[in-house]
Design a protein around this motif. Structure first.
Motif, mmCIF file in Angstrom:
data_model
loop_
_atom_site.group_PDB
_atom_site.id
_atom_site.type_symbol
_atom_site.label_atom_id
_atom_site.label_comp_id
_atom_site.label_asym_id
_atom_site.label_seq_id
_atom_site.Cartn_x
_atom_site.Cartn_y
_atom_site.Cartn_z
ATOM 1 N N ALA A 36 0.848 -1.195 0.000
ATOM 2 C CA ALA A 36 0.000 0.000 0.000
ATOM 3 C C ALA A 36 0.883 1.244 0.000
ATOM 4 C CB ALA A 36 -0.913 0.001 1.216
ATOM 5 N N GLN A 37 0.385 2.302 -0.621
ATOM 6 C CA GLN A 37 1.132 3.555 -0.693
ATOM 7 C C GLN A 37 1.290 4.166 0.694
ATOM 8 O OE1 GLN A 37 2.144 4.574 -3.730
ATOM 9 N NE2 GLN A 37 2.947 6.574 -3.297
ATOM 10 N N ILE A 38 2.510 4.554 1.009
ATOM 11 C CA ILE A 38 2.794 5.303 2.228
ATOM 12 C C ILE A 38 2.996 6.755 1.817
ATOM 13 C CG2 ILE A 38 4.386 5.594 4.175
ATOM 14 C CD1 ILE A 38 5.141 2.562 3.622
ATOM 15 N N SER A 39 2.190 7.641 2.340
ATOM 16 C CA SER A 39 2.282 9.061 2.008
ATOM 17 C C SER A 39 2.646 9.838 3.262
ATOM 18 C CB SER A 39 0.952 9.579 1.454
ATOM 19 O OG SER A 39 0.650 8.966 0.219
ATOM 20 N N ILE A 40 3.753 10.564 3.189
ATOM 21 C CA ILE A 40 4.206 11.376 4.316
ATOM 22 C C ILE A 40 4.116 12.840 3.912
ATOM 23 C CG2 ILE A 40 6.027 11.797 6.004
ATOM 24 C CD1 ILE A 40 7.270 9.138 5.219
ATOM 25 N N PRO A 41 3.140 13.578 4.457
ATOM 26 C CA PRO A 41 3.060 15.002 4.139
ATOM 27 C C PRO A 41 4.171 15.760 4.854
ATOM 28 C CG PRO A 41 1.427 14.440 5.784
ATOM 29 C CD PRO A 41 2.110 13.154 5.409
ATOM 30 N N LEU A 42 4.755 16.719 4.159
ATOM 31 C CA LEU A 42 5.833 17.514 4.730
ATOM 32 C C LEU A 42 5.399 18.967 4.853
ATOM 33 C CD1 LEU A 42 8.892 16.236 2.608
ATOM 34 C CD2 LEU A 42 7.900 15.216 4.674
ATOM 35 N N MET A 43 6.012 19.664 5.798
ATOM 36 C CA MET A 43 5.843 21.107 5.925
ATOM 37 C C MET A 43 7.133 21.692 6.480
ATOM 38 S SD MET A 43 3.292 21.200 9.196
ATOM 39 C CE MET A 43 3.346 22.953 9.402
ATOM 40 N N ASP A 44 7.326 22.980 6.284
ATOM 41 C CA ASP A 44 8.519 23.656 6.778
ATOM 42 C C ASP A 44 8.661 23.422 8.278
ATOM 43 O OD1 ASP A 44 9.980 26.086 8.018
ATOM 44 O OD2 ASP A 44 10.416 26.301 5.887
ATOM 45 N N LYS A 45 9.853 23.091 8.708
ATOM 46 C CA LYS A 45 10.045 22.724 10.112
ATOM 47 C C LYS A 45 9.878 23.897 11.074
ATOM 48 C CE LYS A 45 15.119 23.127 10.005
ATOM 49 N NZ LYS A 45 16.400 22.375 10.122
ATOM 50 N N ASN A 46 9.891 25.122 10.547
ATOM 51 C CA ASN A 46 9.753 26.291 11.416
ATOM 52 C C ASN A 46 8.652 27.255 11.000
ATOM 53 O OD1 ASN A 46 11.876 25.795 13.361
ATOM 54 N ND2 ASN A 46 13.328 26.192 11.713
ATOM 55 N N ASP A 47 7.986 26.986 9.880
ATOM 56 C CA ASP A 47 6.977 27.929 9.390
ATOM 57 C C ASP A 47 5.846 27.151 8.724
ATOM 58 O OD1 ASP A 47 5.463 29.902 8.234
ATOM 59 O OD2 ASP A 47 7.144 30.955 7.310
ATOM 60 N N ALA A 48 4.780 26.934 9.457
ATOM 61 C CA ALA A 48 3.661 26.130 8.954
ATOM 62 C C ALA A 48 2.934 26.788 7.793
ATOM 63 C CB ALA A 48 2.678 25.849 10.091
ATOM 64 N N GLY A 49 3.122 28.083 7.564
ATOM 65 C CA GLY A 49 2.433 28.774 6.488
ATOM 66 C C GLY A 49 3.237 28.893 5.208
ATOM 67 N N ARG A 50 4.419 28.299 5.166
ATOM 68 C CA ARG A 50 5.296 28.411 4.005
ATOM 69 C C ARG A 50 4.914 27.342 2.971
ATOM 70 N NH1 ARG A 50 11.877 27.840 4.237
ATOM 71 N NH2 ARG A 50 12.340 28.814 2.228
ATOM 72 N N ARG A 51 4.105 27.707 2.006
ATOM 73 C CA ARG A 51 3.522 26.738 1.077
ATOM 74 C C ARG A 51 4.543 26.058 0.174
ATOM 75 N NH1 ARG A 51 -1.462 30.473 -0.478
ATOM 76 N NH2 ARG A 51 -2.930 29.846 1.151
ATOM 77 N N SER A 52 5.665 26.683 -0.068
ATOM 78 C CA SER A 52 6.671 26.064 -0.936
ATOM 79 C C SER A 52 7.124 24.718 -0.404
ATOM 80 C CB SER A 52 7.887 26.988 -1.066
ATOM 81 O OG SER A 52 8.466 27.243 0.210
ATOM 82 N N HIS A 53 6.985 24.519 0.906
ATOM 83 C CA HIS A 53 7.461 23.287 1.531
ATOM 84 C C HIS A 53 6.333 22.298 1.826
ATOM 85 C CE1 HIS A 53 11.039 25.649 1.676
ATOM 86 N NE2 HIS A 53 11.708 24.754 2.372
ATOM 87 N N TYR A 54 5.156 22.537 1.254
ATOM 88 C CA TYR A 54 4.082 21.553 1.338
ATOM 89 C C TYR A 54 4.362 20.496 0.269
ATOM 90 C CZ TYR A 54 1.360 25.007 4.041
ATOM 91 O OH TYR A 54 0.913 25.912 4.981
ATOM 92 N N LEU A 55 4.910 19.400 0.679
ATOM 93 C CA LEU A 55 5.331 18.321 -0.203
ATOM 94 C C LEU A 55 4.807 16.996 0.355
ATOM 95 C CD1 LEU A 55 9.018 19.517 -0.498
ATOM 96 C CD2 LEU A 55 7.482 19.304 -2.465
ATOM 97 N N THR A 56 4.893 15.943 -0.455
ATOM 98 C CA THR A 56 4.513 14.609 0.007
ATOM 99 C C THR A 56 5.530 13.596 -0.490
ATOM 100 O OG1 THR A 56 2.169 15.215 -0.129
ATOM 101 C CG2 THR A 56 2.689 12.873 0.073
ATOM 102 N N VAL A 57 6.106 12.853 0.425
ATOM 103 C CA VAL A 57 6.980 11.731 0.080
ATOM 104 C C VAL A 57 6.099 10.499 -0.065
ATOM 105 C CG1 VAL A 57 8.923 10.300 0.804
ATOM 106 C CG2 VAL A 57 8.880 12.719 1.403
ATOM 107 N N GLN A 58 6.216 9.796 -1.194
ATOM 108 C CA GLN A 58 5.391 8.621 -1.446
ATOM 109 C C GLN A 58 6.263 7.439 -1.835
ATOM 110 O OE1 GLN A 58 2.800 10.700 -4.417
ATOM 111 N NE2 GLN A 58 1.148 9.867 -3.179
ATOM 112 N N PHE A 59 5.991 6.308 -1.228
ATOM 113 C CA PHE A 59 6.696 5.082 -1.574
ATOM 114 C C PHE A 59 5.875 3.905 -1.066
ATOM 115 C CE2 PHE A 59 8.037 6.213 2.640
ATOM 116 C CZ PHE A 59 8.300 5.023 3.311
ATOM 117 N N ALA A 60 6.264 2.698 -1.440
ATOM 118 C CA ALA A 60 5.588 1.492 -0.991
ATOM 119 C C ALA A 60 6.631 0.422 -0.711
ATOM 120 C CB ALA A 60 4.596 1.001 -2.043
ATOM 121 N N ILE A 61 6.272 -0.501 0.169
ATOM 122 C CA ILE A 61 7.142 -1.619 0.519
ATOM 123 C C ILE A 61 6.429 -2.895 0.067
ATOM 124 C CG2 ILE A 61 8.356 -2.819 2.390
ATOM 125 C CD1 ILE A 61 8.119 -0.208 4.025
ATOM 126 N N PRO A 62 6.981 -3.632 -0.894
ATOM 127 C CA PRO A 62 6.249 -4.761 -1.495
ATOM 128 C C PRO A 62 5.717 -5.791 -0.497
ATOM 129 C CG PRO A 62 8.172 -4.236 -2.821
ATOM 130 C CD PRO A 62 8.268 -3.391 -1.574
#
Length: 199
Positions: free
Chosen positions: A129-155
């Motif tokens: 199943a897909q593992i999705s880890i949402p990311l945000m700036d470690k010091n600024d929750a409103g910094r949209r440039s750092h709204y990212l998602t790491v996605q991977f799966a483990i067979p």
């Protein structure tokens, strides 16, 4: 009962071209995950606290150590997040229990010098199943440039009686980000940014 880890998994990607343009600098996104035996699988357990207090700190320390090594140190990480994926013989509550504790997340926060909360997902699914880890700036929750998602799966994980617990990070924000940040929107709407109660 002691923590039983079947294996660790790492994910690492480096984006060199985005939107038909060279990414300068390239963006690295990465994650580390532990595949652990679910101590509560297949039955209803009223009190989860004993295992949470034991497993949470141990997993937090082990995964933080590994993601820092992968990233090249805490200073290299600008955005961060966490996730847990429980197998089909478990509850979402089991996934949540292992990552929603200060004893888990504070290892990572402290190591990267963060002040914002860790974005998260907690889900249930089968192996691969897909593992999705949402990311945000470690010091600024409103910094949209750092709204990212790491996605991977483990067979082969999670098995029905397992939980995948993961930390994610990035070395920066999206290449060529140009949608502004949350504060610009608030200014346009007339909010007083110096008064948090007004937001």
């Amino acid at each position: 009962m002691s923590l039983e880890i079947r294996k660790f998994v790492q994910f690492d990607e480096e984006t060199l071209i985005e939107g038909f343009r060279k990414a300068e600098p390239p963006l690295r996104m990465f994650a580390v995950a532990a595949v652990v035996k679910n101590p509560w699988a297949g039955r209803f357990v009223e009190d989860l606290t004993t295992e949470i207090r034991s497993y949470g700190p141990e997993l937090g320390a082990l995964l933080t150590q590994r993601i820092l090594a992968l990233a090249g140190g805490g200073d290299a990480i600008e955005a961060y997040g966490k996730a847990a994926l429980v197998g089909l013989n478990g509850e979402i509550e089991h996934a949540s229990g292992l990552i929603h504790t200060l004893r888990f997340g504070n290892h990572y926060r402290t190591a990267v010098g963060a002040s914002s909360y860790l974005a998260f997902t907690n889900t249930r699914g089968p192996a691969n199943a897909q593992i999705s880890i949402p990311l945000m700036d470690k010091n600024d929750a409103g910094r949209r440039s750092h709204y990212l998602t790491v996605q991977f799966a483990i067979p082969d994980a999670p098995g029905p009686d397992e939980i995948v617990v993961a930390l994610g990070g990035s070395t920066g924000g999206r290449p060529h980000h140009r949608i502004g940040d949350r504060y610009q929107d608030l200014e346009e709407l007339g909010h007083d940014l110096d008064n948090p109660a007004a937001i």
